[in-house]
Motif scaffolding. Structure first.
Motif, PDB file in Angstrom:
ATOM      1  N   ILE A  96      -7.315  -4.122   7.609  1.00 44.72           N
ATOM      2  CA  ILE A  96      -8.837  -3.360   7.417  1.00 44.72           C
ATOM      3  C   ILE A  96      -9.615  -4.525   6.128  1.00 44.72           C
ATOM      4  CG2 ILE A  96      -7.004  -2.496   5.913  1.00 44.72           C
ATOM      5  CD1 ILE A  96      -9.023   0.372   7.678  1.00 44.72           C
ATOM      6  N   SER A 152     -13.505   2.373   8.021  1.00 38.95           N
ATOM      7  CA  SER A 152     -13.713   1.839   7.010  1.00 38.95           C
ATOM      8  C   SER A 152     -13.773   1.563   5.910  1.00 38.95           C
ATOM      9  CB  SER A 152     -12.229   2.773   6.262  1.00 38.95           C
ATOM     10  OG  SER A 152     -11.439   4.315   7.224  1.00 38.95           O
ATOM     11  N   LYS A 153     -13.459   0.204   6.207  1.00 35.45           N
ATOM     12  CA  LYS A 153     -14.133  -0.994   4.601  1.00 35.45           C
ATOM     13  C   LYS A 153     -15.166  -1.632   5.193  1.00 35.45           C
ATOM     14  CE  LYS A 153      -9.762   1.133   3.725  1.00 35.45           C
ATOM     15  NZ  LYS A 153      -9.567   1.555   2.192  1.00 35.45           N
ATOM     16  N   TRP A 207       0.706  -1.010   0.389  1.00 39.56           N
ATOM     17  CA  TRP A 207       0.328   0.058   0.455  1.00 39.56           C
ATOM     18  C   TRP A 207       1.298   1.223   0.146  1.00 39.56           C
ATOM     19  CZ3 TRP A 207      -2.458   2.645   4.949  1.00 39.56           C
ATOM     20  CH2 TRP A 207      -3.088   4.120   3.892  1.00 39.56           C
ATOM     21  N   ASP A 223      -1.574  -5.397   9.149  1.00 41.44           N
ATOM     22  CA  ASP A 223      -3.182  -4.315   8.670  1.00 41.44           C
ATOM     23  C   ASP A 223      -3.825  -5.332   8.223  1.00 41.44           C
ATOM     24  OD1 ASP A 223      -4.201  -2.302   7.330  1.00 41.44           O
ATOM     25  OD2 ASP A 223      -2.943  -1.540   6.326  1.00 41.44           O
ATOM     26  N   PHE A 264       2.737   2.908   2.824  1.00 42.37           N
ATOM     27  CA  PHE A 264       3.381   2.457   3.788  1.00 42.37           C
ATOM     28  C   PHE A 264       5.531   2.866   4.258  1.00 42.37           C
ATOM     29  CE2 PHE A 264       0.778  -2.017   3.679  1.00 42.37           C
ATOM     30  CZ  PHE A 264      -0.206  -1.346   4.663  1.00 42.37           C
ATOM     31  N   ASN A 269      -3.697  -5.009  -0.157  1.00 43.92           N
ATOM     32  CA  ASN A 269      -4.260  -3.419  -1.198  1.00 43.92           C
ATOM     33  C   ASN A 269      -2.593  -3.649  -1.398  1.00 43.92           C
ATOM     34  OD1 ASN A 269      -4.685  -0.665  -2.507  1.00 43.92           O
ATOM     35  ND2 ASN A 269      -4.912  -0.031  -0.506  1.00 43.92           N
ATOM     36  N   ARG A 297     -13.819   8.334  10.033  1.00 36.95           N
ATOM     37  CA  ARG A 297     -11.921   8.555  10.315  1.00 36.95           C
ATOM     38  C   ARG A 297     -11.866   7.490  11.814  1.00 36.95           C
ATOM     39  NH1 ARG A 297     -10.490   7.393   6.742  1.00 36.95           N
ATOM     40  NH2 ARG A 297      -8.415   7.898   7.697  1.00 36.95           N
TER      41      ARG A 297
HETATM   42  N1  PLP Z   1      -4.056   0.379   4.954  1.00 34.90           N
HETATM   43  C1  PLP Z   1      -4.745  -0.364   4.238  1.00 34.90           C
HETATM   44  C2  PLP Z   1      -4.262  -1.426   3.451  1.00 34.90           C
HETATM   45  C3  PLP Z   1      -5.485   0.911   3.094  1.00 34.90           C
HETATM   46  O1  PLP Z   1      -5.453   0.172   1.402  1.00 34.90           O
HETATM   47  C4  PLP Z   1      -5.824   1.740   3.922  1.00 34.90           C
HETATM   48  C5  PLP Z   1      -7.247   2.864   3.168  1.00 34.90           C
HETATM   49  O2  PLP Z   1      -7.304   2.530   1.770  1.00 34.90           O
HETATM   50  C6  PLP Z   1      -5.868   1.992   5.252  1.00 34.90           C
HETATM   51  C7  PLP Z   1      -5.620   1.040   5.752  1.00 34.90           C
HETATM   52  C8  PLP Z   1      -6.339   2.730   5.617  1.00 34.90           C
HETATM   53  O3  PLP Z   1      -7.801   3.866   6.223  1.00 34.90           O
HETATM   54  P1  PLP Z   1      -8.370   4.442   6.899  1.00 34.90           P
HETATM   55  O4  PLP Z   1      -9.104   5.233   6.089  1.00 34.90           O
HETATM   56  O5  PLP Z   1      -8.795   3.469   7.914  1.00 34.90           O
HETATM   57  O6  PLP Z   1      -7.567   5.075   7.186  1.00 34.90           O
END
Ligand code: PLP
Length: 395
Positions: A202, A234-235, A123, A200, A126, A172, A243
């Motif tokens: 998420i 978020s997801k 991502w 991570d 990172f 991602n 947020r």
């Molecule tokens: N980690 C990954 C791999 C993501 O794709 C994203 C958002 O696109 C996040 C973290 C951040 O998400 P948040 O909206 O909770 O800050």
């Protein structure tokens, strides 16, 4: 005027491209936008009601830095019931999106010059998060191992300065999901060498049919003791704008993370915390299951469509999250072509916006989001097919 750290930091290319496409759309351009990183589902009603109640009841002041007790309790409970982790509220720090948890954690864990092993493609944020904390990202190419870090490739990177390894499953941009034995093998290396695993997760609730998700911290107590689990709303709940994210970590790490947050941003929005609490405690399971089924159908539509779009090649069949990761080398026609030039061509000639992978350490790949409507996926595939047909006919 700028520090060397600021000079080394480019603006987020994904956010910049997304903003550029949105401004073209606002000017009336005919584009199907597959660059984004957010689901098109609305915020669950339960969460929106929770926010409205919070305002009506005056929950509009500073909260404890790590978040309100009931939210930390509810997050710990969900991690126990859904992912099999043994977290208590004291292990949880709520943050301004998962992004803030990730941005702060390397300051908590690393001395300047410490190394963090980072599998690529990654991502986009990172490496910058690691570098901003003064640590060094040690990038490991995973293209020949199914886009997954292996125990051997992790072991090969370890030096006396290695402090942590950063995993992201589901990933991602590749959509791969590590299975239990793969995580177990990586965790064994981490335990042997005293590394922290920053995991991570998420996209952990967005795993498609045929795959199953394992949370690293659920593997064993001695692994949980050296794992920081990152998650958020978020997801899972399509609540990007609210947020709210979190870190779940051994208690001293959670306390240190909370201290960093206390001196930087303080707790995330009190209203958003109440929305997140209502999402967790309201009866959202049926709605989440419906959304998961819908996302699964969108993935199938996208993947089947891409399978017929030679010379594009789906690099890995996504098992989780909402991205298709596509090898575009078959479209190169000139020296110097890469995913940037292909993405620019597809935007111009097909009216389809895709995310080029350069800043994911994947210069020959583009990322297509299937978090958009079925109509948009169908339309994008149709446009790509027409565009590729005319390219193929010309050749
Ligand atoms: N980690 C990954 C791999 C993501 O794709 C994203 C958002 O696109 C996040 C973290 C951040 O998400 P948040 O909206 O909770 O800050």
């Amino acid at each position: 005027m700028l520090s060397s750290r600021a000079r080394a930091l480019p603006a987020s290319s994904t956010a910049a491209l997304d903003a550029h496409i949105k401004s073209l759309l606002a000017d009336g351009a005919d584009i199907v936008n597959l660059t984004g990183g957010e689901l098109d589902f609305p915020t669950p009603e339960q969460a929106a009601d929770g926010a409205r109640r919070a305002i009506a009841e005056g929950h509009t002041r500073y909260t404890p830095v790590a978040g309100i007790g009931p939210l930390r309790e509810a997050i710990a409970r969900r991690l126990r019931t859904h992912w099999g982790c043994s977290y208590e509220p004291a292990h949880i720090v709520t943050t301004n999106g998962a992004k803030q948890a990730l941005a702060q954690i390397f300051t908590v864990l690393c001395e300047p010059g410490d190394e963090v092993v980072l599998p690529a493609p990654y991502w986009v944020s990172f490496p910058h998060m690691i570098a901003l904390a003064g640590a060094v990202p040690v990038v490991v190419d995973t293209a020949t191992t199914g886009f997954k870090l292996t125990a051997e490739s992790l072991r090969a990177q370890i030096t006396p300065r290695t402090r942590a390894v950063l995993l992201n499953s589901p990933s991602n941009p590749t959509g791969v999901v590590y299975d239990r034995s793969e995580l177990q093998a990586l965790a064994t290396v981490a335990v042997e060498h005293g590394l922290v695993i920053v995991s991570d997760e998420i996209y952990g609730d967005l795993v498609h049919e045929g795959a199953s998700f394992t949370s690293v911290a659920s593997l064993a107590p001695e692994i949980a003791e050296r794992t920081v689990t990152i998650g958020g709303f978020s997801k899972t709940y399509a609540m990007t704008g609210w947020r709210i994210g979190f870190a779940a970590a051994p208690q001293p790490v959670a306390a240190a993370l909370s201290a960093v947050q206390g001196h930087t941003s303080s707790a995330p929005s009190s209203i958003s915390q109440h929305a997140a609490l209502a999402a967790l405690t309201g009866d959202t399971d049926a709605e989440l299951a419906r959304r998961a089924a819908e996302l699964n159908a969108r993935r199938a539509l996208m993947c089947e469509g891409l399978d017929g779009l030679r010379p594009l090649r789906l690099a890995a069949r996504p098992q989780g999250g909402f991205f298709a990761f596509v090898d575009v080398r078959g479209l190169y026609t000139r020296p110097g072509d890469d995913a940037q030039t292909v993405a620019a061509d597809l935007l111009e000639k097909a009216g389809v916006a895709v995310m080029p992978g350069r800043d994911f350490a994947a210069p020959d790949h583009v990322r297509l989001s299937y978090a958009v409507s079925t109509e948009d996926i169908t339309q994008a595939l149709h446009r790509l097919a027409t565009c590729l047909k005319s390219i193929n006919e010309r050749e």
